[in-house]
Design a protein around this motif. Sequence first.
Motif, PDB file in Angstrom:
ATOM      1  N   ARG A 135       1.134  -1.389   0.577  1.00 55.14           N
ATOM      2  CA  ARG A 135       0.222   0.139   0.199  1.00 55.14           C
ATOM      3  C   ARG A 135       0.760   1.253   0.465  1.00 55.14           C
ATOM      4  O   ARG A 135       0.348   1.712  -0.921  1.00 55.14           O
ATOM      5  N   GLY A 136       1.890   1.547   0.845  1.00 52.17           N
ATOM      6  CA  GLY A 136       2.425   2.402   0.537  1.00 52.17           C
ATOM      7  C   GLY A 136       3.829   2.484  -0.172  1.00 52.17           C
ATOM      8  O   GLY A 136       4.309   3.464  -0.710  1.00 52.17           O
ATOM      9  N   GLY A 137       4.395   1.128  -0.976  1.00 50.09           N
ATOM     10  CA  GLY A 137       4.809   1.229  -2.219  1.00 50.09           C
ATOM     11  C   GLY A 137       6.453   1.828  -1.765  1.00 50.09           C
ATOM     12  O   GLY A 137       7.157   2.469  -2.261  1.00 50.09           O
ATOM     13  N   LEU A 138       6.982   1.500  -0.591  1.00 52.25           N
ATOM     14  CA  LEU A 138       8.335   2.159  -0.222  1.00 52.25           C
ATOM     15  C   LEU A 138       9.143   1.010  -0.904  1.00 52.25           C
ATOM     16  O   LEU A 138       9.037  -0.207  -1.529  1.00 52.25           O
ATOM     17  N   LYS A 139       9.877   2.160  -1.727  1.00 50.73           N
ATOM     18  CA  LYS A 139      11.134   1.455  -2.375  1.00 50.73           C
ATOM     19  C   LYS A 139      12.866   1.731  -1.664  1.00 50.73           C
ATOM     20  O   LYS A 139      12.436   2.438  -1.224  1.00 50.73           O
ATOM     21  N   GLN A 140      13.636   1.312  -2.359  1.00 54.70           N
ATOM     22  CA  GLN A 140      15.228   1.185  -2.079  1.00 54.70           C
ATOM     23  C   GLN A 140      15.295   3.323  -2.235  1.00 54.70           C
ATOM     24  O   GLN A 140      15.075   3.975  -3.302  1.00 54.70           O
ATOM     25  N   GLY A 141      16.064   3.537  -0.884  1.00 51.02           N
ATOM     26  CA  GLY A 141      16.183   4.463  -0.991  1.00 51.02           C
ATOM     27  C   GLY A 141      15.227   5.896  -0.767  1.00 51.02           C
ATOM     28  O   GLY A 141      15.990   7.125  -0.125  1.00 51.02           O
ATOM     29  N   GLU A 142      13.762   5.351  -0.605  1.00 54.52           N
ATOM     30  CA  GLU A 142      13.321   6.365   0.694  1.00 54.52           C
ATOM     31  C   GLU A 142      13.431   6.628   1.452  1.00 54.52           C
ATOM     32  O   GLU A 142      13.576   5.682   1.857  1.00 54.52           O
ATOM     33  N   ASP A 228       4.241  13.752  -3.216  1.00 58.12           N
ATOM     34  CA  ASP A 228       4.145  12.099  -3.541  1.00 58.12           C
ATOM     35  C   ASP A 228       3.887  11.158  -2.448  1.00 58.12           C
ATOM     36  O   ASP A 228       4.140  10.516  -2.541  1.00 58.12           O
ATOM     37  N   GLY A 229       4.008  11.869  -0.995  1.00 54.95           N
ATOM     38  CA  GLY A 229       3.735  11.445  -0.340  1.00 54.95           C
ATOM     39  C   GLY A 229       2.918   9.720   0.087  1.00 54.95           C
ATOM     40  O   GLY A 229       2.290  10.353  -0.351  1.00 54.95           O
ATOM     41  N   ARG A 230       2.899   8.998   0.575  1.00 53.47           N
ATOM     42  CA  ARG A 230       1.843   8.218   1.328  1.00 53.47           C
ATOM     43  C   ARG A 230       1.617   7.925   2.684  1.00 53.47           C
ATOM     44  O   ARG A 230       2.789   7.447   3.750  1.00 53.47           O
ATOM     45  N   LEU A 231       0.948   8.179   3.573  1.00 50.65           N
ATOM     46  CA  LEU A 231      -0.106   8.416   4.161  1.00 50.65           C
ATOM     47  C   LEU A 231      -0.544   6.671   4.807  1.00 50.65           C
ATOM     48  O   LEU A 231      -1.378   6.995   4.794  1.00 50.65           O
ATOM     49  N   VAL A 232       0.523   5.826   5.435  1.00 49.96           N
ATOM     50  CA  VAL A 232      -0.608   4.666   5.872  1.00 49.96           C
ATOM     51  C   VAL A 232      -1.196   4.604   7.476  1.00 49.96           C
ATOM     52  O   VAL A 232      -0.237   4.697   8.031  1.00 49.96           O
ATOM     53  N   TYR A 233      -2.192   4.746   7.366  1.00 49.05           N
ATOM     54  CA  TYR A 233      -2.438   4.228   8.911  1.00 49.05           C
ATOM     55  C   TYR A 233      -2.999   2.538   9.329  1.00 49.05           C
ATOM     56  O   TYR A 233      -3.653   2.016   8.117  1.00 49.05           O
ATOM     57  N   ILE A 234      -3.053   2.071  10.138  1.00 46.15           N
ATOM     58  CA  ILE A 234      -3.620   0.742  10.536  1.00 46.15           C
ATOM     59  C   ILE A 234      -3.502   0.494  12.124  1.00 46.15           C
ATOM     60  O   ILE A 234      -4.028  -0.255  12.509  1.00 46.15           O
ATOM     61  N   MET A 250      -3.759  17.878  -2.021  1.00 43.53           N
ATOM     62  CA  MET A 250      -3.419  18.237  -2.828  1.00 43.53           C
ATOM     63  C   MET A 250      -2.244  18.723  -4.196  1.00 43.53           C
ATOM     64  O   MET A 250      -2.431  18.758  -4.791  1.00 43.53           O
ATOM     65  N   GLN A 251      -1.960  19.619  -3.210  1.00 47.07           N
ATOM     66  CA  GLN A 251      -0.826  20.651  -3.508  1.00 47.07           C
ATOM     67  C   GLN A 251       0.478  19.727  -3.242  1.00 47.07           C
ATOM     68  O   GLN A 251       1.426  19.626  -4.318  1.00 47.07           O
ATOM     69  N   LYS A 252       0.065  18.337  -2.214  1.00 46.05           N
ATOM     70  CA  LYS A 252       1.671  18.130  -2.184  1.00 46.05           C
ATOM     71  C   LYS A 252       0.838  16.277  -2.643  1.00 46.05           C
ATOM     72  O   LYS A 252       2.086  15.551  -3.075  1.00 46.05           O
ATOM     73  N   ARG A 253       0.576  16.251  -3.727  1.00 45.97           N
ATOM     74  CA  ARG A 253      -0.423  14.813  -4.121  1.00 45.97           C
ATOM     75  C   ARG A 253       0.188  13.346  -3.198  1.00 45.97           C
ATOM     76  O   ARG A 253       0.394  12.585  -3.844  1.00 45.97           O
ATOM     77  N   ILE A 254      -0.800  13.656  -2.050  1.00 47.53           N
ATOM     78  CA  ILE A 254      -0.397  12.691  -1.090  1.00 47.53           C
ATOM     79  C   ILE A 254      -1.868  11.808  -1.111  1.00 47.53           C
ATOM     80  O   ILE A 254      -3.147  11.701  -1.177  1.00 47.53           O
ATOM     81  N   VAL A 255      -1.188  11.014  -0.604  1.00 48.27           N
ATOM     82  CA  VAL A 255      -1.861   9.309  -0.714  1.00 48.27           C
ATOM     83  C   VAL A 255      -2.572   9.245   0.489  1.00 48.27           C
ATOM     84  O   VAL A 255      -0.746   9.123   1.391  1.00 48.27           O
ATOM     85  N   ILE A 256      -3.809   9.005   1.467  1.00 45.12           N
ATOM     86  CA  ILE A 256      -3.769   8.888   2.433  1.00 45.12           C
ATOM     87  C   ILE A 256      -4.289   7.137   2.792  1.00 45.12           C
ATOM     88  O   ILE A 256      -5.678   6.779   1.739  1.00 45.12           O
ATOM     89  N   THR A 257      -4.252   6.253   2.581  1.00 40.40           N
ATOM     90  CA  THR A 257      -4.503   4.983   2.666  1.00 40.40           C
ATOM     91  C   THR A 257      -4.824   4.360   4.163  1.00 40.40           C
ATOM     92  O   THR A 257      -3.909   5.215   5.574  1.00 40.40           O
ATOM     93  N   GLY A 258      -5.192   3.118   4.226  1.00 37.38           N
ATOM     94  CA  GLY A 258      -4.864   2.020   5.249  1.00 37.38           C
ATOM     95  C   GLY A 258      -5.832   0.784   5.115  1.00 37.38           C
ATOM     96  O   GLY A 258      -6.321   0.783   4.614  1.00 37.38           O
ATOM     97  N   SER A 259      -5.649  -0.111   6.232  1.00 37.32           N
ATOM     98  CA  SER A 259      -6.273  -1.034   5.824  1.00 37.32           C
ATOM     99  C   SER A 259      -6.012  -1.738   7.962  1.00 37.32           C
ATOM    100  O   SER A 259      -5.438  -1.406   8.718  1.00 37.32           O
ATOM    101  N   THR A 260      -6.973  -2.845   7.528  1.00 39.69           N
ATOM    102  CA  THR A 260      -6.990  -3.637   8.812  1.00 39.69           C
ATOM    103  C   THR A 260      -6.880  -4.875   7.636  1.00 39.69           C
ATOM    104  O   THR A 260      -6.989  -5.925   6.702  1.00 39.69           O
ATOM    105  N   LEU A 261      -6.232  -5.942   8.631  1.00 42.54           N
ATOM    106  CA  LEU A 261      -6.311  -7.123   8.424  1.00 42.54           C
ATOM    107  C   LEU A 261      -6.869  -8.454   8.748  1.00 42.54           C
ATOM    108  O   LEU A 261      -6.997  -8.561   8.242  1.00 42.54           O
ATOM    109  N   ARG A 262      -7.426  -8.975  10.006  1.00 43.07           N
ATOM    110  CA  ARG A 262      -8.647  -9.929  10.746  1.00 43.07           C
ATOM    111  C   ARG A 262      -9.259  -9.995   9.841  1.00 43.07           C
ATOM    112  O   ARG A 262      -9.480 -10.697   9.198  1.00 43.07           O
ATOM    113  N   ALA A 263     -10.425  -9.478   8.540  1.00 42.92           N
ATOM    114  CA  ALA A 263     -11.330  -9.090   8.104  1.00 42.92           C
ATOM    115  C   ALA A 263     -11.069  -9.786   6.448  1.00 42.92           C
ATOM    116  O   ALA A 263     -12.382 -10.603   5.985  1.00 42.92           O
TER     117      ALA A 263
END
Length: 321
Positions: A135-142, A228-234, A250-263
Amino acid sequence: MNAIIITAAGGPDVLQIQSRPDPSIGEYQVLIQVKAAGINRPDVLQRKGYYPAPPGAPADIPGLEVSGVIVALGSAVKRWEIGDEVCALVPGGGYAELVAADADVCLPIPTGLSFAEAAALPETIYTVYDNVFRRGGLKQGEHLLVHGGSGGIGSTAIQLAKASGAVVSTTAGSADKCAYCKRLGADIVIDYKKDDFVAVLKDQKVNVILDSIGGDYFEKNIDILAPDGRLVYINAVQGKQVAVDLMRVMQKRIVITGSTLRARDVTFKAQLTREIGAFVWPLIGDLFKPQVYKEFELADAAKAHACMEDGNFFGKLVLTI
């Protein structure tokens, strides 16, 4: 079998050991003789009555991850054999001598790990891999910022992000916890009781944030994220209701996401299991080591929950059977 039962919603003392019928298994499941079970904050929430088990999972037996020995196979299971030592993600029922698990959500215990160490793997690795890397798409060097680096999720995120070639910052709540995060490989460690992480990181380019805090951290996370940062909530332990400045997003083009796993359904978890087996399992023992702080006997589950709520521990707490 013996199992830990949530006898009522409440404090740790509502956890009691009782006898229950052995679980039955479906054609695509295995029966695991549990040797150890990881303890996680969702177990505490379930005990308090805030996080009910999904349909099909035991309603009053907590436990989301186990390690042990397969003692029975469903009729359609081909991959495993009786006697195989595995760890598994389960939707509930892990605090017991036996648990049913979907065969496609089991992984072999890595060479050299104890049952207790193996039981500390599934919930945290699945959560971190899915949220930080998928979801966060973390890459080498980030640059990854992990809030709460000294716990089970945090200690896993630090190690896996460093193994992937990322820069890692983290917050923690004491000098001892900060030192622990440093030992795990974190590049920048911030004692949030003394310093504001926004001030410390204002000159850094933070690409991904893994947050379980919520509340007023939300606006601070937006401040510190690079374009273009990604903010991930758990999780959102300090509050799930936040104010959003959409223009800044919008100005920063930030992706806000998150998830729960159990269900999530078994198909999703099976795919995640295959990816983790291919990409994470080879790192274990060399670039990643499970962090078990303390082991408790099954009958002492209440003491384990009290320890978790006290917060004075590093890494994971585990029940052994």
